[in-house]
Design a protein around this motif. Structure first.
Motif, PDB file in Angstrom:
ATOM      1  N   THR A 520       0.854  -1.193   0.000  1.00  0.00           N
ATOM      2  CA  THR A 520       0.000   0.000   0.000  1.00  0.00           C
ATOM      3  C   THR A 520       0.884   1.234   0.000  1.00  0.00           C
ATOM      4  O   THR A 520       1.870   1.293   0.739  1.00  0.00           O
ATOM      5  CB  THR A 520      -0.915   0.023   1.231  1.00  0.00           C
ATOM      6  N   VAL A 521       0.533   2.211  -0.833  1.00  0.00           N
ATOM      7  CA  VAL A 521       1.233   3.488  -0.897  1.00  0.00           C
ATOM      8  C   VAL A 521       0.270   4.568  -0.442  1.00  0.00           C
ATOM      9  O   VAL A 521      -0.813   4.732  -1.019  1.00  0.00           O
ATOM     10  CB  VAL A 521       1.742   3.780  -2.316  1.00  0.00           C
ATOM     11  N   GLN A 522       0.647   5.284   0.610  1.00  0.00           N
ATOM     12  CA  GLN A 522      -0.174   6.360   1.157  1.00  0.00           C
ATOM     13  C   GLN A 522       0.479   7.695   0.821  1.00  0.00           C
ATOM     14  O   GLN A 522       1.602   7.970   1.248  1.00  0.00           O
ATOM     15  CB  GLN A 522      -0.322   6.214   2.675  1.00  0.00           C
ATOM     16  N   LYS A 523      -0.226   8.525   0.060  1.00  0.00           N
ATOM     17  CA  LYS A 523       0.262   9.858  -0.276  1.00  0.00           C
ATOM     18  C   LYS A 523      -0.534  10.896   0.509  1.00  0.00           C
ATOM     19  O   LYS A 523      -1.755  10.796   0.592  1.00  0.00           O
ATOM     20  CB  LYS A 523       0.129  10.118  -1.778  1.00  0.00           C
ATOM     21  N   GLY A 524       0.167  11.869   1.055  1.00  0.00           N
ATOM     22  CA  GLY A 524      -0.466  12.873   1.894  1.00  0.00           C
ATOM     23  C   GLY A 524      -0.007  12.808   3.326  1.00  0.00           C
ATOM     24  O   GLY A 524      -0.500  13.558   4.181  1.00  0.00           O
ATOM     25  N   TYR A 525       0.946  11.937   3.617  1.00  0.00           N
ATOM     26  CA  TYR A 525       1.481  11.805   4.969  1.00  0.00           C
ATOM     27  C   TYR A 525       2.587  12.837   5.182  1.00  0.00           C
ATOM     28  O   TYR A 525       3.425  13.054   4.300  1.00  0.00           O
ATOM     29  CB  TYR A 525       2.029  10.387   5.154  1.00  0.00           C
ATOM     30  N   ASP A 526       2.596  13.475   6.313  1.00  0.00           N
ATOM     31  CA  ASP A 526       3.599  14.501   6.629  1.00  0.00           C
ATOM     32  C   ASP A 526       4.850  13.827   7.180  1.00  0.00           C
ATOM     33  O   ASP A 526       5.166  13.919   8.369  1.00  0.00           O
ATOM     34  CB  ASP A 526       3.036  15.513   7.619  1.00  0.00           C
ATOM     35  N   GLY A 527       5.554  13.157   6.319  1.00  0.00           N
ATOM     36  CA  GLY A 527       6.759  12.453   6.715  1.00  0.00           C
ATOM     37  C   GLY A 527       7.017  11.305   5.755  1.00  0.00           C
ATOM     38  O   GLY A 527       6.371  11.155   4.715  1.00  0.00           O
ATOM     39  N   ILE A 528       7.990  10.470   6.121  1.00  0.00           N
ATOM     40  CA  ILE A 528       8.331   9.273   5.351  1.00  0.00           C
ATOM     41  C   ILE A 528       8.231   8.096   6.298  1.00  0.00           C
ATOM     42  O   ILE A 528       8.884   8.079   7.357  1.00  0.00           O
ATOM     43  CB  ILE A 528       9.742   9.373   4.742  1.00  0.00           C
ATOM     44  N   ARG A 529       7.423   7.118   5.925  1.00  0.00           N
ATOM     45  CA  ARG A 529       7.199   5.973   6.808  1.00  0.00           C
ATOM     46  C   ARG A 529       7.183   4.696   5.987  1.00  0.00           C
ATOM     47  O   ARG A 529       6.537   4.626   4.929  1.00  0.00           O
ATOM     48  CB  ARG A 529       5.875   6.140   7.556  1.00  0.00           C
ATOM     49  N   LEU A 530       7.897   3.677   6.476  1.00  0.00           N
ATOM     50  CA  LEU A 530       7.892   2.336   5.913  1.00  0.00           C
ATOM     51  C   LEU A 530       7.550   1.360   7.019  1.00  0.00           C
ATOM     52  O   LEU A 530       8.174   1.393   8.094  1.00  0.00           O
ATOM     53  CB  LEU A 530       9.241   1.970   5.297  1.00  0.00           C
ATOM     54  N   GLU A 531       6.571   0.494   6.776  1.00  0.00           N
ATOM     55  CA  GLU A 531       6.157  -0.508   7.745  1.00  0.00           C
ATOM     56  C   GLU A 531       6.163  -1.883   7.091  1.00  0.00           C
ATOM     57  O   GLU A 531       5.421  -2.129   6.137  1.00  0.00           O
ATOM     58  CB  GLU A 531       4.750  -0.202   8.272  1.00  0.00           C
ATOM     59  N   ASN A 532       7.049  -2.745   7.600  1.00  0.00           N
ATOM     60  CA  ASN A 532       7.178  -4.118   7.088  1.00  0.00           C
ATOM     61  C   ASN A 532       7.299  -4.126   5.559  1.00  0.00           C
ATOM     62  O   ASN A 532       6.652  -4.902   4.863  1.00  0.00           O
ATOM     63  CB  ASN A 532       5.985  -4.973   7.521  1.00  0.00           C
ATOM     64  N   CYS A 533       8.127  -3.241   5.054  1.00  0.00           N
ATOM     65  CA  CYS A 533       8.290  -3.079   3.604  1.00  0.00           C
ATOM     66  C   CYS A 533       9.626  -3.665   3.186  1.00  0.00           C
ATOM     67  O   CYS A 533      10.691  -3.102   3.498  1.00  0.00           O
ATOM     68  CB  CYS A 533       8.201  -1.606   3.236  1.00  0.00           C
ATOM     69  N   PRO A 534       9.631  -4.786   2.456  1.00  0.00           N
ATOM     70  CA  PRO A 534      10.895  -5.332   1.964  1.00  0.00           C
ATOM     71  C   PRO A 534      11.387  -4.560   0.745  1.00  0.00           C
ATOM     72  O   PRO A 534      10.600  -4.000  -0.017  1.00  0.00           O
ATOM     73  CB  PRO A 534      10.548  -6.771   1.611  1.00  0.00           C
ATOM     74  N   LEU A 535      12.697  -4.553   0.555  1.00  0.00           N
ATOM     75  CA  LEU A 535      13.302  -3.955  -0.632  1.00  0.00           C
ATOM     76  C   LEU A 535      13.508  -5.062  -1.661  1.00  0.00           C
ATOM     77  O   LEU A 535      14.328  -5.961  -1.473  1.00  0.00           O
ATOM     78  CB  LEU A 535      14.632  -3.280  -0.291  1.00  0.00           C
ATOM     79  N   ILE A 536      12.741  -4.984  -2.753  1.00  0.00           N
ATOM     80  CA  ILE A 536      12.777  -6.007  -3.801  1.00  0.00           C
ATOM     81  C   ILE A 536      13.243  -5.352  -5.081  1.00  0.00           C
ATOM     82  O   ILE A 536      12.623  -4.393  -5.565  1.00  0.00           O
ATOM     83  CB  ILE A 536      11.398  -6.657  -4.007  1.00  0.00           C
ATOM     84  N   LEU A 590       3.640  -1.136   3.921  1.00  0.00           N
ATOM     85  CA  LEU A 590       3.071   0.202   3.745  1.00  0.00           C
ATOM     86  C   LEU A 590       4.193   1.203   3.523  1.00  0.00           C
ATOM     87  O   LEU A 590       5.212   1.169   4.216  1.00  0.00           O
ATOM     88  CB  LEU A 590       2.265   0.597   4.990  1.00  0.00           C
ATOM     89  N   VAL A 591       3.983   2.107   2.569  1.00  0.00           N
ATOM     90  CA  VAL A 591       4.892   3.216   2.303  1.00  0.00           C
ATOM     91  C   VAL A 591       4.066   4.496   2.354  1.00  0.00           C
ATOM     92  O   VAL A 591       3.092   4.633   1.614  1.00  0.00           O
ATOM     93  CB  VAL A 591       5.589   3.087   0.940  1.00  0.00           C
ATOM     94  N   SER A 592       4.445   5.424   3.234  1.00  0.00           N
ATOM     95  CA  SER A 592       3.755   6.705   3.365  1.00  0.00           C
ATOM     96  C   SER A 592       4.731   7.818   3.020  1.00  0.00           C
ATOM     97  O   SER A 592       5.907   7.772   3.432  1.00  0.00           O
ATOM     98  CB  SER A 592       3.217   6.899   4.789  1.00  0.00           C
ATOM     99  N   ARG A 593       4.234   8.836   2.315  1.00  0.00           N
ATOM    100  CA  ARG A 593       5.089   9.931   1.853  1.00  0.00           C
ATOM    101  C   ARG A 593       4.203  11.142   1.569  1.00  0.00           C
ATOM    102  O   ARG A 593       2.966  11.024   1.473  1.00  0.00           O
ATOM    103  CB  ARG A 593       5.839   9.556   0.582  1.00  0.00           C
ATOM    104  N   PRO A 594       4.794  12.329   1.441  1.00  0.00           N
ATOM    105  CA  PRO A 594       3.994  13.505   1.055  1.00  0.00           C
ATOM    106  C   PRO A 594       3.374  13.328  -0.318  1.00  0.00           C
ATOM    107  O   PRO A 594       3.850  12.559  -1.158  1.00  0.00           O
ATOM    108  CB  PRO A 594       5.006  14.649   1.086  1.00  0.00           C
ATOM    109  N   ARG A 595       2.328  14.084  -0.565  1.00  0.00           N
ATOM    110  CA  ARG A 595       1.579  13.929  -1.797  1.00  0.00           C
ATOM    111  C   ARG A 595       2.289  14.569  -2.974  1.00  0.00           C
ATOM    112  O   ARG A 595       2.355  14.004  -4.059  1.00  0.00           O
ATOM    113  CB  ARG A 595       0.185  14.552  -1.629  1.00  0.00           C
ATOM    114  N   ARG A 596       2.822  15.752  -2.782  1.00  0.00           N
ATOM    115  CA  ARG A 596       3.337  16.534  -3.902  1.00  0.00           C
ATOM    116  C   ARG A 596       4.825  16.310  -4.103  1.00  0.00           C
ATOM    117  O   ARG A 596       5.553  15.935  -3.173  1.00  0.00           O
ATOM    118  CB  ARG A 596       3.077  18.021  -3.687  1.00  0.00           C
ATOM    119  N   ILE A 597       5.264  16.556  -5.330  1.00  0.00           N
ATOM    120  CA  ILE A 597       6.691  16.600  -5.661  1.00  0.00           C
ATOM    121  C   ILE A 597       7.049  18.070  -5.829  1.00  0.00           C
ATOM    122  O   ILE A 597       6.544  18.754  -6.721  1.00  0.00           O
ATOM    123  CB  ILE A 597       7.000  15.838  -6.965  1.00  0.00           C
TER     124      ILE A 597
END
Length: 836
Positions: A520-536, A590-597
């Motif tokens: 799941t990718v969450q855009k609109g989060y005020d920060g950077i968050r990774l939860e149980n996210c493997p690097l593939i 889960l990957v959370s990040r800000p919405r805009r670039i």
């Protein structure tokens, strides 16, 4: 006595009309005349004012166009359209570009991803490549579906510009057919008058021939001009459609190359070369097939009237037999052209790689090996093309003989029917034309000559139409190859855009393939968050599984938490940036990040700074345009302060101002490129910035200034580097590539045969997320130093163990004997030499 004409002259009619108008005006009342005078005066004044406004607006548009062209900018409409200005002669031309609506993509997706089963393209497996690799380009149902799907993009509706161009071209094609009939009849009349010795009629016929020839020349030129206009219109439609599907917020331009793998690396070959060949072939198809079909119908009707049903039936049978034979003997030109285009793309790709990496190749001195690669690819291409030409020679010999000579001989036989078999040709039922009693009756030989010349001319025109139909079969085969290439490109783009990677029916997806994405990718989060996210690391083809790089990551970076991501090479540091940016899919977690670039969002600085084409201003504000800069209320003074903040304030004076255009990747040095990337950070002022080795070519003092400038402007920096010195700019440290618990060395020396037989999955590298400067970090550093000291103390023991292993490996035993085989003589000499 001759009667004098009473018809009014044109001058008298105009004069009388003016006089009547004046008499009518003078008979009106004074008020009516005043109102008419005022109305006329207002009409003159308003027309003059409107003309002045029109000229003023045109001059303003030209000035604005020159200014925006110089600044590499344009205008943006409320409906999402974009107005740009391009050079045209000595001025500029305005071009309005309308974006493709998302509903159009949704409507076309079923044509490219879910084709009807009768077309043979879906292969009943939606996850496979569309069209599937086993679909051969050729004249079949699959080609018809592909071409009609592309035609729905090229001609979106009946009242489009392309429809008008095709209608105009159709009118000129019919006009040329009519002119061909006129010329055919006129040719027979000229020959008849020439044989009869009628000089006046002969000269009048020659004069009519020249007049009709001029009009026919204009018609032929108009047909070619409209064909080129149709080709450009088709290419414009397809190119803008592909660009809207290729360059968007879904990052399709990256995914189609690095994740999907359906069309390889040669996207530029598809868009620049294959698309041009397809539109040229599609535009010529209308005239190369439509015109001969009309000619065949019209000329066959004319010949039926003069030759009767027997001749017409013979012509039709001849066409069917020869067309069937040529179709059976025709090589698969569509498949051959598709393979040729693919090999052209491979050869072009090698040249593109050499141009992109010319400096690296020059440092390595790799010109010879690169030449070997290019020569091998070119040899492969030329060998294939020579094979195609050999096939074309054999086919062209057969085609030319059948179309030009056998048809001509058969035409002579058919045109001889009115002479030798008038009862069978239908000439017996045609009444003789009535001539006045005073006119001399025409000579039967002259009439027969006129009929023969007319029929011969019709036969030649008919043979020309038939030959063009035969040649069109080969053109259609080549068009099928180009159609398959363009259809494959748009199908792949639709698959990437819609993320349509469902596995085949009754099968389970490969683990960590694009069909197995459940994150799941969450855009609109005020920060950077990774939860149980493997690097593939994704595979090069979407059906293949990816490769895990590390254990699943779980951490959160709020605003102000400056972080260093460190670890050895290949541990997955840059992979975190790719996952957060959305370049790589989130397979799990889960990957959370800000919405805009950009502003108030997140920005990424890659390892290699990218410098776009355009002005110096465009380099600072990238990816903004000047329109975005003006809308945000900024000007060149603000850009100057940005450059001064990163120690690049001298660039505008050195390069000639903000509107200067250069090849910036060659003009700026490595350190200037990296500082330009930081200038973009300072300009956009995002809340988070992920910097991947962004200061490797910058001095240490300027490096500290850059990071402190970003932190002062409220930017939370996430630094990716192998250098531990960046800890002084950060508060947290995410370390990748850590080894797991190895256990005691004594336990390692013990050999467990049962454990050897069991196959265990390899352990992935571990990671740690710690705050910098804490007591735990200092204890961890001391523990690491103590471990290194212990390993250094056992160096002598490991050296002795290595010598024992080498001695055991150097001993050789002969099968069946108990004695050891002595070493060869040269080893004894080396041992004596070393001992001495």
């Amino acid at each position: 006595m001759a009667v004098q004409s009473t018809l009014p002259k044109p001058q008298d009619s105009l004069r009388s009309a003016i006089l009547r108008l004046l008499r009518t005006f003078t008979r009106q009342s004074k008020r009516a005349r005043l109102v008419a005078t005022v109305a006329l005066t207002l009409a003159i004044i308003s027309s003059g004012w409107a003309g002045h406004r029109l000229l003023k607006r045109r001059s303003e548009d030209k000035a604005q166009g020159r200014r925006l062209l110089r600044r590499n900018s344009g205008l943006r409409g409320k409906d999402g359209s974009r107005t740009i200005f391009v050079p045209y002669r000595n001025s500029t031309a305005k071009v309005v570009i309308y974006p493709t609506k998302p509903t159009s993509f949704d409507a076309h997706r079923r044509l490219f991803l879910n084709p009807p089963r009768a077309a043979g393209l879906s292969d009943s497996q939606p996850a496979l490549q569309v069209p599937p690799p086993n679909t051969k380009p050729g004249l079949n149902i699959a080609f018809l579906h592909q071409f009609l799907s592309l035609l729905s993009i090229m001609i979106p509706h009946w009242n489009s510009k392309e429809s008008g161009l095709l209608l105009s071209q159709g009118v000129f094609l019919l006009l040329r057919t009519y002119l061909s009939l006129v010329v055919t009849r006129l040719d027979g009349e000229i020959v008849r008058d020439l044989v009869a010795g009628n000089g006046r009629a002969f000269l009048w016929g020659v004069a009519k021939w020249c007049g009709i020839g001029g009009f026919a020349s204009y018609t032929n030129a108009a047909i070619k001009f409209l064909q080129s206009k149709v080709s450009i219109a088709f290419r414009t439609r397809l190119t803008r459609y592909i660009h809207d599907l290729y360059l968007n917020d879904n990052l399709n331009y990256y995914k189609v190359l690095n994740l999907d793998g359906g069309i390889g690396q040669g996207v530029d070959q598809y868009i620049c070369n294959d698309l041009t060949l397809f539109t040229n072939s599609a535009a010529s198809l209308y005239s190369s097939i439509g015109k001969p079909l009309v000619d065949l119908c019209v000329f066959n009707y004319q010949l039926f009237r003069s030759l009767g049903p027997l001749g017409c039936t013979g012509l039709l049978a001849n066409y069917i037999i020869t067309a069937t034979a040529l179709r059976r003997l025709s090589p698969p030109f569509g498949k051959l052209k598709a393979v040729e285009a693919r090999r052209e793309g491979d050869f072009r790709l090698l040249h593109s790689k050499l141009i992109t990496n010319a400096e690296e190749v020059a440092f390595y001195g790799g010109a010879d090996i690169e030449k070997v690669f290019l020569d091998a690819s070119f040899k492969d291409l030329t060998t294939w093309m020579e094979g195609i030409y050999r096939l074309k020679i054999r086919y062209n010999v057969l085609e030319d003989f059948v179309v030009k000579y056998s048809w001509s001989a058969f035409g002579y036989l058919i045109t001889s029917l009115p002479v030798f078999l008038p009862d069978w040709s239908g000439q017996a039922n045609i009444p003789e034309p009535a001539f006045p009693s005073s006119a001399p009756s025409p000579n039967p030989q002259h009439t027969r000559m006129q009929s023969f010349i007319t029929n011969k001319r019709l036969m030649l025109s008919l043979a020309d139409a038939g030959s063009r139909m035969m040649y069109s079969l080969k053109d259609l085969s080549e068009l099928a190859g180009h159609t398959s290439r363009v259809y494959s490109l748009i199908s792949t783009l639709h698959r990437v855009h819609a993320n349509a990677y469902a596995p085949p029916r009754h099968t389970s997806p490969e683990q960590f393939s694009l069909s197995d994405v459940h994150g799941t990718v969450q855009k609109g989060y005020d920060g950077i968050r990774l939860e149980n996210c493997p690097l593939i690391a994704p595979a090069s083809l979407h059906q293949l599984p990816g490769s895990p790089l590390t254990d699943p990551l779980t951490f959160t970076l709020p605003a102000g938490a400056h972080t260093l991501i460190s670890g050895p090479n290949g541990s997955g540091k840059s992979s975190i940036a790719r996952v957060v940016a959305g370049l790589w899919p989130t397979y799990r977690g889960l990957v959370s990040r800000p919405r805009r670039i950009g502003a108030d969002g997140i920005m990424f600085l890659p390892q290699r700074p990218y410098l776009s084409i355009g002005t110096l201003r465009d380099q600072v504000i990238y990816p903004h345009s000047e329109i975005d800069m003006r809308e945000s209320g900024r000007g060149d003074r603000d850009l100057m302060r940005v450059l001064e903040a990163v120690r690049l304030g001298y660039l505008p004076d050195r390069e000639g101002g903000w509107d200067a255009r250069r090849e910036w990747k060659d003009v700026l040095s490595g350190g200037e490129k990296q500082r330009m990337a930081f200038a973009r950070l300072v300009y956009h002022e995002p809340r988070f910035a992920v910097i991947d080795e962004g200061t490797s070519a910058v001095s240490s003092d300027v490096e500290g200034l850059l990071y402190e400038t970003c932190k002062e402007r409220g930017v939370t920096v996430v630094v990716i580097s192998t250098r531990i010195g960046f800890k002084r700019y950060c508060d947290w440290n995410l370390t990748l590539g850590l080894e797991g618990d190895e256990g005691d060395d004594d336990d390692k020396d013990e050999y467990d045969s049962e454990a050897e037989e069991e196959e265990e999955e390899p352990l992935l590298p571990a990671w740690s997320f710690d705050r910098i400067g804490t007591a735990e970090e200092r204890v961890g550093v001391e523990r690491e130093v103590q471990a290194l000291r212990e390993k250094l103390g056992r160096v002598e023991e490991w050296r002795r163990r290595r010598e024992e292993i080498e001695r055991e490996l150097s001993r050789v035993w002969v099968a069946g004997e108990e004695q050891e085989l002595p070493p060869p003589g040269y080893l004894k000499e080396e041992g004596v030499r070393e001992g001495g």
